[in-house]
Motif scaffolding. Structure first.
Motif: not given
Length: 345
Positions: A151, A175, A182, A194, A197, A206, A210, A229
């Motif tokens: 993160g 993240v 990003c 990337c 969030h 999220l 991911l 996250t």
């Protein structure tokens, strides 16, 4: 010598506000034997400072009301009463949020301006960069071909973690908050992907994003955020995964441990079950316990910075009086890169 400083005026109740700080001026004493007087050039702002504003028990003492806010800075020696330093030398030390300071020479580190710009001693070649390197090496134990998630991917710690992971042959997924960050993570830092969030309304969304970015699951999650996250990553961890924990900026405004408050549903059962079932190694670490390895870090990373294989970015606020607002921006994720205050030329 007259100097300015920013003190802790009151303890935050939830989010930090400008009312928690106060600017004061005073007179510094001449340096005693073994001390130096220095002028602060660059002040580092870091998430850990939020914890120092609370009175609860932690790994380091809290800043007391009326005391100078804690912080490390690069400074120029003006007067020295120790043979180790001379006027004009650049040093790194805990001068706090102040324009000048007097400190024991034994607690200072020399900054080499020929190695890199002096401000990097607060970021990519300083404590944050060292935190990323140490946590990944010692507790992430990266292996070629694995997948890593981190993160705050464009921050001073996260950017180091992701770039080192790529250099070691891992898939690096970041993240970050916002499309600009990003893009920077992928195009400038070399992350494989990337995720924003802020564009994900909840952890479930999220997590789906991911899962697509990490088709083989997650082997290393470098934890410096917590909050949404962490909740998104945990179910994606592979058996034998590793989670180095150096911070949790998403929860810092809850205050000190035991101060009450909450973030919604209790994540502890999910976390504990995942740690058991996936046989995860979760290791919290405080970087001050590991400074015996700082030379090893510089030996490896300084050449990578010098030849451009490790990129870095600084968010520079101008003037000591800008520190409170810059710090609040940092806690809210509104900074871009390592947050620094340029106190003097």
């Amino acid at each position: 010598m007259e100097y300015s400083r920013i003190v802790l005026a009151s303890r935050p109740e939830g989010r930090v506000s400008e009312n928690n700080f106060r600017v004061e001026s005073g007179i510094l004493p001449r340096p005693a034997k073994g001390e130096v007087l220095a002028r602060v050039l660059y002040l580092s702002l870091d998430p850990y400072m939020r914890g120092r504003m609370d009175a609860g028990k932690s790994y380091a003492p809290a800043v007391e009301i009326g005391e100078t806010m804690e912080g490390r800075a690069v400074a120029e020696v003006l007067e020295s009463n120790d043979p180790a330093f001379a006027p004009g030398d650049l040093v790194l030390g805990s001068f706090g949020w102040a324009s000048h300071g007097v400190l024991p020479a034994a607690g200072l580190m020399r900054v080499d301006p020929d190695l890199a710009p002096p401000s990097t001693a607060l970021g990519v070649l300083g404590m944050p960069g060292f935190t990323g390197w140490l946590g990944l090496e010692a507790f992430g134990r990266p292996q070629k071909g694995e997948t890593l998630v981190v993160g705050a991917a464009t921050g001073a710690v996260g950017s180091m973690v992701g770039q080192l992971a790529r250099l070691r042959g891992l898939r690096a997924v970041g993240v970050a908050g916002g499309p600009e960050k990003c893009d920077f993570a992928v195009k400038e830092l070399g992350f494989d992907a990337c995720l924003d969030h802020r564009a994900a309304p909840d952890s479930a969304t999220l997590r789906k994003q991911l899962a697509q970015a990490c088709p083989d699951g997650v082997d290393v999650y470098f934890e410096n955020v917590g909050d949404k996250t962490l909740e998104a990553v945990l179910p994606l961890m592979n058996v034998g995964g590793r989670i180095p924990v150096c911070g949790m900026i998403g929860w810092y405004d809850l205050g000190a441990l035991g101060a009450g408050g909450g973030t919604g549903r209790n994540m502890l059962p999910l976390a504990w079950r995942t740690i058991l079932v996936q046989r995860l190694a979760v290791q919290g670490f405080i970087i001050t316990d590991h400074y015996h390895r700082f030379g090893e870090f510089l030996t490896e990373v300084a050449p990578l910075v010098r030849d451009g294989r490790i990129a870095w970015h600084e968010d520079v606020a101008e003037g000591l009086e800008a520190a409170p607002q810059a710090f609040m921006n940092l806690l809210a994720g509104r900074n871009f890169g390592k947050q620094i205050v340029k106190v003097a030329q």
